[in-house]
Design a protein around this motif. Structure first.
Motif, short mmCIF file in Angstrom:
data_model
loop_
_atom_site.label_atom_id
_atom_site.label_comp_id
_atom_site.label_asym_id
_atom_site.label_seq_id
_atom_site.Cartn_x
_atom_site.Cartn_y
_atom_site.Cartn_z
N THR A 145 -6.37 -25.17 -8.81
CA THR A 145 -5.12 -24.42 -8.98
C THR A 145 -4.16 -24.54 -7.80
N ASN A 146 -4.63 -24.35 -6.59
CA ASN A 146 -3.72 -24.36 -5.45
C ASN A 146 -4.45 -24.81 -4.19
N LYS A 147 -3.73 -24.82 -3.09
CA LYS A 147 -4.31 -25.24 -1.83
C LYS A 147 -5.11 -24.10 -1.20
N LEU A 148 -6.10 -24.49 -0.39
CA LEU A 148 -6.90 -23.50 0.32
C LEU A 148 -6.24 -23.03 1.60
N SER A 149 -5.33 -23.82 2.14
CA SER A 149 -4.68 -23.47 3.40
C SER A 149 -3.88 -22.19 3.24
N LEU A 150 -4.07 -21.26 4.18
CA LEU A 150 -3.40 -19.96 4.11
C LEU A 150 -1.99 -20.04 4.69
N PRO A 151 -1.01 -19.42 4.05
CA PRO A 151 0.40 -19.56 4.47
C PRO A 151 0.81 -18.56 5.55
N TYR A 152 -0.01 -18.41 6.59
CA TYR A 152 0.30 -17.45 7.66
C TYR A 152 0.33 -18.20 8.99
N PHE A 153 1.38 -17.93 9.77
CA PHE A 153 1.55 -18.64 11.03
C PHE A 153 1.66 -17.68 12.22
N ASN A 154 1.79 -16.39 11.97
CA ASN A 154 1.80 -15.39 13.03
C ASN A 154 1.36 -14.06 12.45
N ILE A 155 1.21 -13.08 13.33
CA ILE A 155 0.69 -11.79 12.91
C ILE A 155 1.67 -11.04 12.01
N LYS A 156 2.95 -11.32 12.15
CA LYS A 156 3.95 -10.65 11.31
C LYS A 156 3.82 -11.07 9.85
N ASP A 157 3.49 -12.34 9.61
CA ASP A 157 3.30 -12.81 8.24
C ASP A 157 2.15 -12.08 7.56
N ILE A 158 1.06 -11.87 8.31
CA ILE A 158 -0.10 -11.17 7.73
C ILE A 158 0.24 -9.72 7.44
N ARG A 159 1.00 -9.09 8.33
CA ARG A 159 1.35 -7.68 8.12
C ARG A 159 2.27 -7.51 6.92
N LYS A 160 3.15 -8.45 6.70
CA LYS A 160 3.98 -8.38 5.50
C LYS A 160 3.11 -8.41 4.25
N ARG A 161 2.03 -9.18 4.32
CA ARG A 161 1.14 -9.29 3.17
C ARG A 161 0.40 -7.98 2.90
N PHE A 162 -0.20 -7.36 3.95
CA PHE A 162 -0.95 -6.14 3.65
C PHE A 162 -0.03 -4.94 3.46
N TYR A 163 1.22 -5.01 3.94
CA TYR A 163 2.18 -3.97 3.57
C TYR A 163 2.47 -4.02 2.07
N TYR A 164 2.47 -5.25 1.53
CA TYR A 164 2.70 -5.42 0.09
C TYR A 164 1.51 -4.91 -0.72
N ILE A 165 0.28 -5.11 -0.18
CA ILE A 165 -0.92 -4.65 -0.89
C ILE A 165 -0.97 -3.13 -0.93
N SER A 166 -0.67 -2.48 0.19
CA SER A 166 -0.71 -1.02 0.26
C SER A 166 0.44 -0.54 1.14
N SER A 167 1.32 0.24 0.56
CA SER A 167 2.46 0.76 1.33
C SER A 167 2.02 1.75 2.40
N ASN A 168 0.82 2.33 2.25
CA ASN A 168 0.32 3.28 3.25
C ASN A 168 0.09 2.60 4.60
N LEU A 169 -0.20 1.30 4.58
CA LEU A 169 -0.47 0.58 5.82
C LEU A 169 0.80 0.37 6.64
N ASN A 170 1.95 0.61 6.04
CA ASN A 170 3.22 0.43 6.73
C ASN A 170 3.63 1.67 7.51
#
Length: 548
Positions: free
Chosen positions: A455-480
Motif C-alpha cells: 500500500t505505501n512506504k514504510l518510511s515515516l514522514p517526520y523530520f523534527n519533534i514539531k511534526d510528531i506533535r502535530k500528529r498526536f495533537y490530531y489523534i487527541s486534542s487533550n494532548l495539546n
C-alpha cells in the motif's frame, strides 16, 4: 531547688519537641533540609561542591512518578550538581520527593552508549547502527510465501527474497514506565505500516480507555485539601506518591478530614481508619452500605475516593470496576484513578491498552524501556531492547538500541490529572545513544529500503519533534493542552442493575490487595542505577544484598 526543677522540665520539653519534629521529617520523605532556613541541615551530596553562581539552571519536569513535579536542574559542565523544586501550586507546590532530589547520579551510571549484539556465548559486543538495523531486519519472523494461506497472508515481504514473507502478527512491542508521547506516536504509526497493532503495556492492566474518566485523576489535586472525607483503595500515598500524601496530611490538619483505607495500611503520618485488605469482603460491604464509613461519605460535603489504577491488574478487574462504579453512583462521588508511572496516561490517551500474554514461540519482541521484570518467553523468541540503562530489559535482550533519558531530549508526558507537560533538553546522550524518535525514524527508513509493502512506504514522514506533535495533537486534542486539562465526561453505571442481579460478583476473588511498591527508592531503571538511592534503601529497608 525549684529553679533546678524548672530548668530540667524546660530542657525535657525542648528535647521532646525536637524529637517529634525529627520524626515528622523522617516520615514526610520530602525536602527535609528546607525546614532549616539557616542551613543547619544541608544536602549532603551537594555540600561543599560548588558555589551557586557557578551553576547553570534548566527548568523541566520530573518523570520518576506520575505527578510531574516541576523541578530546576543545576549543572556545571556536563555534570548535574543538584535538583531543586520549582513552585507550582497546582501540582507539587514547593516540594519534591527525596527520590526526585537525590537520584540524579543514576542518570550517568550503567548507561548504554552503543548498539550491542548478544553473541553465541551470551556476551554483548559493540556494533554499528547500520549492523544493528541489519540484525533487526534479519531476525524478523519469516515464512515461505507459498505456504501461507487465506487470511494469514502477510502485509509485506522481503524485497531480495520474494518467496520469504514477514509474519506481522508475530511482531510485538512492549512499553515501559518512562516512555514519552512522541515515541508512542511514531511507534504506533510504524507498526500500523507493518500491518500490526500489537503494542502492549507491561502493567497487565485491564482498563476501558473508551471513557477517559477511567484512567485519570478526575478531580484537581488542589481540591484534595478541601475534602472532608477521603477513601483510599489499594493506594498507599506515603510510598506511592509522597507529595499527594502531603496534601492529605494538610487536609487532616486544617479540616480534620476523615480518611480511611482499603488495602495494606502503613503509617501515613495522620490518623487513618483501616477498612480491611480483602477485596471481596471490603468492597461488597462498602457497596451494600454495611460499613460505617459509608455514613461519613454520605454526610460529607466534598468526599473523595482515590483508587490506584493497579487495582485493575487483578484477574477479577471487571468485577472490581463494576463495584467501584456502583459505589460511585450510590454515594454520588467521582472516582479518582491514580496511575503511578509517567508514561501510562499518555499511552492510554493514544488508544493503547493491550496486555502482554504470549503462549507460543517464534515471536519478535521490540521492548522499549520495559525494565520491571524479565520477560518469560518460549524458545526462538528474539528480543530487541531500546532503552538508556543496562537494567533487567537489556539483560534479556538479543539486540540493544541505546537511547536517551528525559534530560537528553525535549519530550511530552501526561501526568495523572491529564495535563500535558514538557521536558527540556539539557545534555546530549552519551556515546552513540540517540533520541528514541530518531531511532525509530532511521529504522523505518532502513526497512523501507529492504521490505516491499503493497500500500505505501514504510518510511515515516517526520523530520523534527514539531511534526510528531502535530500528529498526536490530531489523534487527541487533550494532548495539546499544556499544563491544563479538559472537563471529563464521567462513566455512569446502569441504575437498573443491583448487586443481587449482577452475576459478575460470583467471580470476585477472595484475595488481599497487594502493595504496589516494596521499595520506595527502587522503582525504575534510573533509581536502581543510583548509588545514593541504594544507600537510602540500605538504611531504610536494611537490604543486605547491596555492595555499597
Amino acid at each position: 531547688m525549684h529553679t533546678l526543677d524548672f530548668e530540667i522540665c524546660l530542657l525535657t520539653f525542648l528535647f521532646s519537641i525536637n524529637l517529634l519534629f525529627y520524626l515528622f521529617l523522617l516520615f514526610k520523605k520530602v525536602n527535609i533540609f528546607y525546614y532549616y532556613k539557616k542551613g543547619a541541615l544541608t544536602s549532603k551530596p551537594y555540600a561543599f561542591k560548588n558555589r551557586s553562581w557557578e551553576l547553570k539552571s534548566f527548568e523541566t519536569i520530573d518523570v520518576l512518578d506520575s505527578l510531574g513535579s516541576n523541578i530546576k536542574i543545576d549543572v556545571r559542565g556536563d555534570t548535574i550538581m543538584r535538583i531543586l523544586p520549582r513552585s507550582n501550586i497546582n501540582i507539587n507546590e514547593e516540594w519534591i520527593t527525596d527520590k526526585t532530589r537525590f537520584s540524579y547520579d543514576g542518570l550517568k551510571s550503567q548507561r548504554l552508549q552503543s548498539p550491542l549484539l548478544k553473541n553465541t556465548i551470551n556476551n554483548f559486543i559493540e556494533i554499528s547502527w547500520e549492523k544493528a538495523f541489519k540484525e533487526f531486519y534479519k531476525n524478523l519472523p519469516q515464512q515461505n510465501f507459498n505456504v501461507i494461506k487465506g487470511n494469514l497472508a502477510p502485509y509485506f515481504f522481503l524485497k531480495n527474497k520474494a518467496n520469504k514473507a514477514i509474519l506481522s502478527n508475530r511482531i510485538y512491542s512492549i512499553l515501559g514506565k518512562l516512555i514519552d508521547i512522541e515515541v508512542v506516536t511514531i511507534l504506533k504509526e510504524l507498526f500500523n505500516k507493518l500491518g500490526t497493532c500489537n503494542i502492549v503495556l507491561g502493567n497487565d492492566s485491564n482498563i476501558n480507555i473508551d471513557w477517559r474518566s477511567n484512567y485519570i485523576f478526575n478531580s484537581n489535586l488542589v481540591n484534595l485539601e478541601a475534602s472532608d472525607a477521603i477513601l483510599l483503595i489499594n493506594f498507599n500515598p506515603e510510598l506511592d506518591l509522597p507529595l499527594l500524601n502531603n496534601r492529605l496530611r494538610k487536609a487532616y490538619l486544617e479540616k480534620f478530614t476523615k480518611i480511611a483505607i482499603i488495602g495494606e495500611c502503613t503509617n501515613l503520618t495522620y490518623p487513618c481508619l483501616n477498612l480491611g485488605n480483602n477485596a471481596e469482603i471490603s468492597l461488597i460491604d462498602l457497596a451494600k452500605g454495611k460499613n460505617n464509613f459509608c455514613k461519613i461519605l454520605k454526610k460529607a460535603q466534598n468526599p473523595k475516593i482515590l483508587i490506584s489504577a493497579t487495582i485493575l491488574n487483578r484477574a477479577d478487574s471487571q468485577t472490581v470496576l463494576f463495584l467501584l462504579n456502583y459505589i460511585s453512583k450510590k454515594l454520588d462521588i467521582k472516582l479518582d484513578f491514580i496511575n503511578l508511572f509517567a508514561s501510562e496516561v499518555g499511552i492510554y490517551e493514544l488508544g493503547i491498552n493491550k496486555t502482554f500474554s504470549l503462549n507460543e514461540s517464534n515471536y519478535f519482541i521490540y521492548n522499549i524501556g520495559y525494565d520491571e521484570k524479565k520477560l518469560l518467553l518460549k524458545k526462538n523468541c528474539y528480543i530487541v531492547y531500546q532503552g538508556h540503562h543496562g537494567d533487567i530489559g537489556a539483560e534479556s535482550a538479543n539486540l540493544i538500541f541505546p537511547s536517551s533519558t528525559f534530560i537528553e531530549k525535549t519530550s511530552s508526558f501526561m501526568n495523572l490529572e491529564g495535563k500535558t507537560q514538557l521536558t527540556k533538553f539539557i545534555f546530549f546522550p552519551p556515546g552513540q545513544a540517540r533520541e528514541d524518535w530518531t531511532i525509530l525514524k532511521a529504522l523505518s527508513d532502513f526497512l523501507d529500503k529492504n521490505l516491499y509493502v503493497y500500500t505505501n512506504k514504510l518510511s515515516l514522514p517526520y523530520f523534527n519533534i514539531k511534526d510528531i506533535r502535530k500528529r498526536f495533537y490530531y489523534i487527541s486534542s487533550n494532548l495539546n493542552l499544556v499544563e491544563s486539562k479538559n472537563v471529563v465526561n464521567l462513566f455512569n453505571c446502569n441504575n437498573k442493575i443491583t448487586l443481587q442481579e449482577s452475576h459478575c460478583l460470583n467471580i470476585l476473588l477472595n484475595t488481599n490487595f497487594l502493595p504496589i511498591f516494596n521499595n520506595f527508592y527502587f522503582t525504575n531503571s534510573i533509581t536502581r542505577a543510583s548509588t545514593i538511592m541504594g544507600k537510602c534503601s540500605n538504611f531504610i529497608y536494611k537490604d543486605k544484598n547491596l555492595n555499597f
